[in-house]
Design a protein around this motif. Structure first.
Motif, PDB file in Angstrom:
ATOM      1  N   ASP A 273      -8.241 -18.230   8.737  1.00  0.00           N
ATOM      2  CA  ASP A 273      -7.689 -17.576   9.929  1.00  0.00           C
ATOM      3  C   ASP A 273      -8.799 -17.051  10.822  1.00  0.00           C
ATOM      4  OD1 ASP A 273      -5.665 -16.628  11.580  1.00  0.00           O
ATOM      5  OD2 ASP A 273      -5.686 -14.659  10.642  1.00  0.00           O
ATOM      6  N   SER A 274      -9.860 -16.534  10.199  1.00  0.00           N
ATOM      7  CA  SER A 274     -10.968 -16.000  10.985  1.00  0.00           C
ATOM      8  C   SER A 274     -11.695 -17.096  11.750  1.00  0.00           C
ATOM      9  CB  SER A 274     -11.953 -15.257  10.082  1.00  0.00           C
ATOM     10  OG  SER A 274     -12.568 -16.158   9.178  1.00  0.00           O
ATOM     11  N   SER A 275     -11.560 -18.343  11.286  1.00  0.00           N
ATOM     12  CA  SER A 275     -12.201 -19.456  11.974  1.00  0.00           C
ATOM     13  C   SER A 275     -11.204 -20.246  12.820  1.00  0.00           C
ATOM     14  CB  SER A 275     -12.847 -20.402  10.957  1.00  0.00           C
ATOM     15  OG  SER A 275     -11.860 -20.993  10.130  1.00  0.00           O
ATOM     16  N   GLY A 276      -9.952 -19.774  12.861  1.00  0.00           N
ATOM     17  CA  GLY A 276      -8.929 -20.432  13.667  1.00  0.00           C
ATOM     18  C   GLY A 276      -8.330 -21.656  13.013  1.00  0.00           C
ATOM     19  N   ASP A 277      -8.608 -21.885  11.718  1.00  0.00           N
ATOM     20  CA  ASP A 277      -8.111 -23.072  11.016  1.00  0.00           C
ATOM     21  C   ASP A 277      -6.951 -22.668  10.115  1.00  0.00           C
ATOM     22  OD1 ASP A 277      -7.792 -25.548   9.895  1.00  0.00           O
ATOM     23  OD2 ASP A 277      -9.494 -25.378   8.528  1.00  0.00           O
ATOM     24  N   VAL A 278      -5.712 -22.863  10.574  1.00  0.00           N
ATOM     25  CA  VAL A 278      -4.521 -22.483   9.810  1.00  0.00           C
ATOM     26  C   VAL A 278      -3.828 -23.751   9.332  1.00  0.00           C
ATOM     27  CG1 VAL A 278      -2.336 -21.254   9.854  1.00  0.00           C
ATOM     28  CG2 VAL A 278      -4.264 -20.392  11.177  1.00  0.00           C
ATOM     29  N   ARG A 279      -3.727 -23.884   8.014  1.00  0.00           N
ATOM     30  CA  ARG A 279      -3.101 -25.072   7.449  1.00  0.00           C
ATOM     31  C   ARG A 279      -2.558 -24.734   6.064  1.00  0.00           C
ATOM     32  NH1 ARG A 279      -6.065 -29.491   7.695  1.00  0.00           N
ATOM     33  NH2 ARG A 279      -7.334 -28.701   9.432  1.00  0.00           N
TER      34      ARG A 279
ATOM     35  N   TYR B 209       8.135 -18.178  -4.174  1.00  0.00           N
ATOM     36  CA  TYR B 209       8.316 -18.466  -2.750  1.00  0.00           C
ATOM     37  C   TYR B 209       7.375 -17.622  -1.901  1.00  0.00           C
ATOM     38  CZ  TYR B 209      12.488 -21.262  -3.582  1.00  0.00           C
ATOM     39  OH  TYR B 209      13.349 -22.248  -3.976  1.00  0.00           O
ATOM     40  N   ASP B 210       6.922 -18.215  -0.811  1.00  0.00           N
ATOM     41  CA  ASP B 210       6.105 -17.467   0.145  1.00  0.00           C
ATOM     42  C   ASP B 210       6.957 -16.604   1.055  1.00  0.00           C
ATOM     43  OD1 ASP B 210       3.422 -18.622  -0.377  1.00  0.00           O
ATOM     44  OD2 ASP B 210       4.374 -20.481   0.268  1.00  0.00           O
ATOM     45  N   LEU B 211       8.205 -17.032   1.285  1.00  0.00           N
ATOM     46  CA  LEU B 211       8.986 -16.435   2.362  1.00  0.00           C
ATOM     47  C   LEU B 211      10.461 -16.742   2.160  1.00  0.00           C
ATOM     48  CD1 LEU B 211       8.541 -15.230   5.386  1.00  0.00           C
ATOM     49  CD2 LEU B 211       8.881 -17.597   6.091  1.00  0.00           C
ATOM     50  N   ALA B 212      11.315 -15.844   2.639  1.00  0.00           N
ATOM     51  CA  ALA B 212      12.759 -16.096   2.671  1.00  0.00           C
ATOM     52  C   ALA B 212      13.301 -15.699   4.031  1.00  0.00           C
ATOM     53  CB  ALA B 212      13.480 -15.297   1.583  1.00  0.00           C
ATOM     54  N   ILE B 213      14.278 -16.451   4.504  1.00  0.00           N
ATOM     55  CA  ILE B 213      15.060 -16.048   5.666  1.00  0.00           C
ATOM     56  C   ILE B 213      16.361 -15.478   5.130  1.00  0.00           C
ATOM     57  CG2 ILE B 213      16.173 -16.779   7.800  1.00  0.00           C
ATOM     58  CD1 ILE B 213      13.137 -17.058   7.841  1.00  0.00           C
ATOM     59  N   ARG B 214      16.676 -14.254   5.498  1.00  0.00           N
ATOM     60  CA  ARG B 214      17.893 -13.618   4.994  1.00  0.00           C
ATOM     61  C   ARG B 214      18.716 -13.072   6.149  1.00  0.00           C
ATOM     62  NH1 ARG B 214      15.388 -10.986  -0.535  1.00  0.00           N
ATOM     63  NH2 ARG B 214      15.326 -12.973  -1.653  1.00  0.00           N
ATOM     64  N   ILE B 215      20.027 -13.272   6.040  1.00  0.00           N
ATOM     65  CA  ILE B 215      20.979 -12.824   7.046  1.00  0.00           C
ATOM     66  C   ILE B 215      21.819 -11.733   6.395  1.00  0.00           C
ATOM     67  CG2 ILE B 215      22.824 -13.541   8.604  1.00  0.00           C
ATOM     68  CD1 ILE B 215      21.770 -16.434   8.239  1.00  0.00           C
ATOM     69  N   THR B 216      21.559 -10.479   6.754  1.00  0.00           N
ATOM     70  CA  THR B 216      22.136  -9.403   5.957  1.00  0.00           C
ATOM     71  C   THR B 216      21.914  -8.059   6.636  1.00  0.00           C
ATOM     72  OG1 THR B 216      22.074  -8.405   3.735  1.00  0.00           O
ATOM     73  CG2 THR B 216      19.984  -9.085   4.677  1.00  0.00           C
TER      74      THR B 216
ATOM     75  N   LEU C 175      -1.939 -11.243   3.294  1.00  0.00           N
ATOM     76  CA  LEU C 175      -0.819 -12.025   3.801  1.00  0.00           C
ATOM     77  C   LEU C 175      -1.378 -13.359   4.282  1.00  0.00           C
ATOM     78  CD1 LEU C 175       2.153 -12.317   4.637  1.00  0.00           C
ATOM     79  CD2 LEU C 175       1.513 -11.399   6.870  1.00  0.00           C
ATOM     80  N   PRO C 176      -0.921 -14.471   3.700  1.00  0.00           N
ATOM     81  CA  PRO C 176      -1.462 -15.766   4.125  1.00  0.00           C
ATOM     82  C   PRO C 176      -1.317 -15.959   5.628  1.00  0.00           C
ATOM     83  CG  PRO C 176      -0.118 -16.013   2.156  1.00  0.00           C
ATOM     84  CD  PRO C 176       0.075 -14.599   2.626  1.00  0.00           C
ATOM     85  N   ALA C 177      -2.377 -16.467   6.238  1.00  0.00           N
ATOM     86  CA  ALA C 177      -2.356 -16.677   7.687  1.00  0.00           C
ATOM     87  C   ALA C 177      -1.231 -17.618   8.085  1.00  0.00           C
ATOM     88  CB  ALA C 177      -3.704 -17.240   8.140  1.00  0.00           C
ATOM     89  N   LYS C 178      -0.974 -18.636   7.247  1.00  0.00           N
ATOM     90  CA  LYS C 178       0.070 -19.604   7.581  1.00  0.00           C
ATOM     91  C   LYS C 178       1.442 -18.920   7.641  1.00  0.00           C
ATOM     92  CE  LYS C 178       0.223 -20.806   2.689  1.00  0.00           C
ATOM     93  NZ  LYS C 178      -0.167 -21.781   1.658  1.00  0.00           N
ATOM     94  N   VAL C 179       1.672 -17.932   6.742  1.00  0.00           N
ATOM     95  CA  VAL C 179       2.942 -17.208   6.740  1.00  0.00           C
ATOM     96  C   VAL C 179       3.042 -16.322   7.975  1.00  0.00           C
ATOM     97  CG1 VAL C 179       4.357 -15.512   5.520  1.00  0.00           C
ATOM     98  CG2 VAL C 179       3.157 -17.289   4.234  1.00  0.00           C
ATOM     99  N   ARG C 180       1.948 -15.650   8.311  1.00  0.00           N
ATOM    100  CA  ARG C 180       1.956 -14.793   9.493  1.00  0.00           C
ATOM    101  C   ARG C 180       2.219 -15.609  10.749  1.00  0.00           C
ATOM    102  NH1 ARG C 180      -1.485 -14.125  13.113  1.00  0.00           N
ATOM    103  NH2 ARG C 180      -3.237 -14.996  11.942  1.00  0.00           N
ATOM    104  N   VAL C 181       1.565 -16.775  10.852  1.00  0.00           N
ATOM    105  CA  VAL C 181       1.765 -17.639  12.011  1.00  0.00           C
ATOM    106  C   VAL C 181       3.220 -18.088  12.096  1.00  0.00           C
ATOM    107  CG1 VAL C 181       1.221 -19.930  12.941  1.00  0.00           C
ATOM    108  CG2 VAL C 181      -0.621 -18.433  12.175  1.00  0.00           C
ATOM    109  N   PHE C 182       3.815 -18.424  10.957  1.00  0.00           N
ATOM    110  CA  PHE C 182       5.210 -18.876  10.935  1.00  0.00           C
ATOM    111  C   PHE C 182       6.157 -17.758  11.355  1.00  0.00           C
ATOM    112  CE2 PHE C 182       9.132 -19.733   8.308  1.00  0.00           C
ATOM    113  CZ  PHE C 182       9.598 -20.779   9.088  1.00  0.00           C
TER     114      PHE C 182
END
Length: 299
Positions: free
Chosen positions: A85-91, A139-146, A278-285
């Motif tokens: 993330d500090s180098s701008g490379d998010v993958r 899991y890295d992440l969940a979308i929850r409707i609640t 916090l993984p940069a990819k998760v933050r970006v998402f």
């Protein structure tokens, strides 16, 4: 061969529920994955997997190792993401879970749009209406409707969420427009058996106190989209998420009723575990989803 490679192979096999499925998913041979897991077991001096031609299961040692190894690898990956993330490379890969209702609705387009704009990130999406333990299941992440309860997880609200009570114009013409929740007990309703309320719908009374109203109807189905279609066809009043109802409300094929009696305060949340990094990819998402929903809500 280093321990981390063997560890990753073991986790891939466990999460895919088998060597063949894992080999197809990650593009390695079944024989190579079997070799890595066997070498890991030899290194640890413990059997991690019970495997026969027809059965696959974790041993007690395997359960313990899987949980801790998953945490260790997530920390390693998160640290690598922080440096990238500090180098701008998010993958990388994001393993996320979301309700089928979310993915099948127009708002599910948010994930497709993200994938199009971030070709270096792989979205590994698991659609499931059950409550998923993010830490236990890796899991890295969940979308929850609640209405989000307090927990050990971190949550970011992406959008408000509400329920609409809807009916077709011809249904209202035939049975009249309900003016209080109790009116629905004598009117036909469509029951969403995938929802938590079934045939006891939640409302608030004039004093703002929670109440439930029993309803009945000739159609019960476990899909909000089918509930909407049945409501448009005039089979009954229906309760559905506002993002499911929205297109029909906008084109006039459904009419919203009893709005002042519907509970409020829900939301669509991105939820993820507490982590040192916090993984940069998760933050970006998550940042992308937040901006996507701002535009959607404003439309």
């Amino acid at each position: 061969m280093d321990t981390l490679t063997r560890m990753r192979a073991f986790i891939d096999v466990v999460e895919a529920e088998g060597f063949s499925a894992a080999a197809r998913k990650i593009g390695r041979s079944k024989a190579l994955l079997s070799k890595y897991v066997r070498e890991l077991e030899d290194e640890l001096g413990a059997l991690l997997l019970n495997r026969t031609t027809r059965q696959f299961s974790l041993t007690e040692a395997g359960h313990t190792y899987y949980k801790r190894a998953s945490e260790i690898l997530r920390e390693i990956d998160s640290l690598a993401d922080t440096v990238r993330d500090s180098s701008g490379d998010v993958r990388g890969r994001i393993k996320l879970t979301a309700p089928r209702t979310f993915a099948d609705a127009p708002i599910g387009q948010s994930m497709i749009d993200f994938a199009k704009e971030h070709p270096d990130i792989v979205l590994d999406i698991h659609l499931d209406d059950r409550f998923v333990d993010l830490v236990e299941e890796g899991y890295d992440l969940a979308i929850r409707i609640t209405r989000l309860e307090s927990s050990s997880l971190i949550a970011r609200k992406l959008s408000p969420f509400g329920i609409r009570i809807c009916g077709a114009p011809e249904l209202i013409e035939k049975y009249g427009r309900p003016t209080r929740p109790q009116d629905l007990t004598r009117m036909p309703c469509v029951i969403d058996t995938n929802g938590r309320w079934l045939s006891n719908w939640p409302f608030v009374n004039e004093a703002g106190e929670p109440i439930t109203v029993p309803v009945t109807g000739r159609l019960e189905v476990n899909s909000p989209q089918s509930v909407r279609a049945a409501a448009i066809a005039g089979l009954g009043f229906a309760t559905m998420p506002d993002f499911i109802a929205r297109p029909a409300l906008e084109d006039g094929t459904l009419v919203s009723v009893l709005d002042e009696f519907v509970p409020t305060g829900g939301g669509i949340f991105a939820v993820y575990p507490h982590r040192r990094y916090l993984p940069a990819k998760v933050r970006v998402f998550v940042d992308y989803l937040a901006q996507w929903f701002k535009k959607y809500d404003a439309a």
